[in-house]
Scaffold this active site. Structure first.
Site, PDB file in Angstrom:
ATOM      1  N   GLY A   1       0.834  -1.195   0.000  1.00  0.00           N
ATOM      2  CA  GLY A   1       0.000   0.000   0.000  1.00  0.00           C
ATOM      3  C   GLY A   1       0.866   1.241   0.000  1.00  0.00           C
TER       4      GLY A   1
ATOM      5  CE  LYS B   1       7.784   1.790   6.202  1.00  0.00           C
ATOM      6  NZ  LYS B   1       6.817   0.789   5.714  1.00  0.00           N
TER       7      LYS B   1
ATOM      8  CG  ASN C   1      -2.974  -1.653   1.547  1.00  0.00           C
ATOM      9  OD1 ASN C   1      -3.731  -0.708   1.636  1.00  0.00           O
ATOM     10  ND2 ASN C   1      -1.956  -1.834   2.367  1.00  0.00           N
TER      11      ASN C   1
ATOM     12  CD  GLU D   1      -5.339   1.992   3.230  1.00  0.00           C
ATOM     13  OE1 GLU D   1      -4.384   1.992   4.031  1.00  0.00           O
ATOM     14  OE2 GLU D   1      -5.824   3.021   2.728  1.00  0.00           O
TER      15      GLU D   1
ATOM     16  CB  ILE E   1      -5.775  -8.806  10.401  1.00  0.00           C
ATOM     17  CG1 ILE E   1      -6.172  -8.834   8.922  1.00  0.00           C
ATOM     18  CG2 ILE E   1      -6.143 -10.127  11.092  1.00  0.00           C
ATOM     19  CD1 ILE E   1      -5.394  -9.830   8.091  1.00  0.00           C
TER      20      ILE E   1
ATOM     21  CG  HIS F   1      -3.195 -12.540  14.650  1.00  0.00           C
ATOM     22  ND1 HIS F   1      -3.246 -13.335  15.768  1.00  0.00           N
ATOM     23  CD2 HIS F   1      -2.181 -13.008  13.889  1.00  0.00           C
ATOM     24  CE1 HIS F   1      -2.300 -14.264  15.671  1.00  0.00           C
ATOM     25  NE2 HIS F   1      -1.642 -14.079  14.547  1.00  0.00           N
TER      26      HIS F   1
ATOM     27  CE1 TYR G   1       2.834  -5.216   1.753  1.00  0.00           C
ATOM     28  CE2 TYR G   1       4.955  -5.842   2.689  1.00  0.00           C
ATOM     29  CZ  TYR G   1       3.900  -4.943   2.580  1.00  0.00           C
ATOM     30  OH  TYR G   1       3.928  -3.774   3.295  1.00  0.00           O
TER      31      TYR G   1
ATOM     32  CE  LYS H   1     -14.840  11.034  12.092  1.00  0.00           C
ATOM     33  NZ  LYS H   1     -15.694  11.272  13.240  1.00  0.00           N
TER      34      LYS H   1
END
Length: 155
Positions: A15, A21, A29, A79, A82, A84, A91, A107
């Site tokens: 993504g 980060k 994604n 996006e 999860i 966990h 990926y 929003k």
């Protein structure tokens, strides 16, 4: 959205690199074609449900569908966070998602802190709602029952 629950799967792609980060909230994604194939009446916003990676365990999740106004995206994205902690990135793996409920419209936020706070509140609300019997039953849905001997993605 008339289509709930909504089930989809696709390969996890890189993504924008913001979830882990900048926000401290990692997301998986979906590729453009999964987002582009959402039913026409899917409103942008924050949803909740269940997710699994490959043939792994099913976990609670929240998913943002939309333009991420705070970041002024020009492309609609989907996006999934999860609930966990995974040991490593996944990926290229297949992400299986069952969207079972709607939390709120997307929003804009006036600060990164208020965005993070809203996401954390969404996560807590989703956890609570997913414990309700009408949502909990989807954790066991056949959609997540991938044959264990089926090789997925070359792994």
């Amino acid at each position: 959205m008339r289509h709930l629950p909504y089930f989809c799967r696709g390969q996890v792609v890189r993504g924008f690199g913001r979830g882990s980060k900048q926000l401290g909230i990692p997301t998986a994604n979906f590729p453009e074609q999964v987002v582009d194939n959402l039913p026409a009446d899917v409103s942008t916003g924050i949803y909740y449900g269940w997710a699994s990676v490959g043939n792994g365990d099913v976990h609670k999740m929240v998913v943002s569908i939309g333009w991420n106004p705070y970041y002024k995206n020009t492309k609609k994205s989907m996006e999934t966070h999860i609930m966990h902690t995974f040991k490593e990135d996944f990926y290229g793996e297949i992400l299986n998602v069952a969207i079972v409920g709607y939390l709120r419209p997307e929003k804009n936020f006036d600060s990164l802190e208020s965005l993070i706070s809203a996401i954390q509140a969404d996560i807590e609300e989703a956890k609570r709602r997913l414990d309700l019997p009408e949502h909990l039953k989807f954790k066991e849905d056949n959609f997540f029952q991938v044959p264990k001997n089926k090789i997925m993605n070359g792994h």
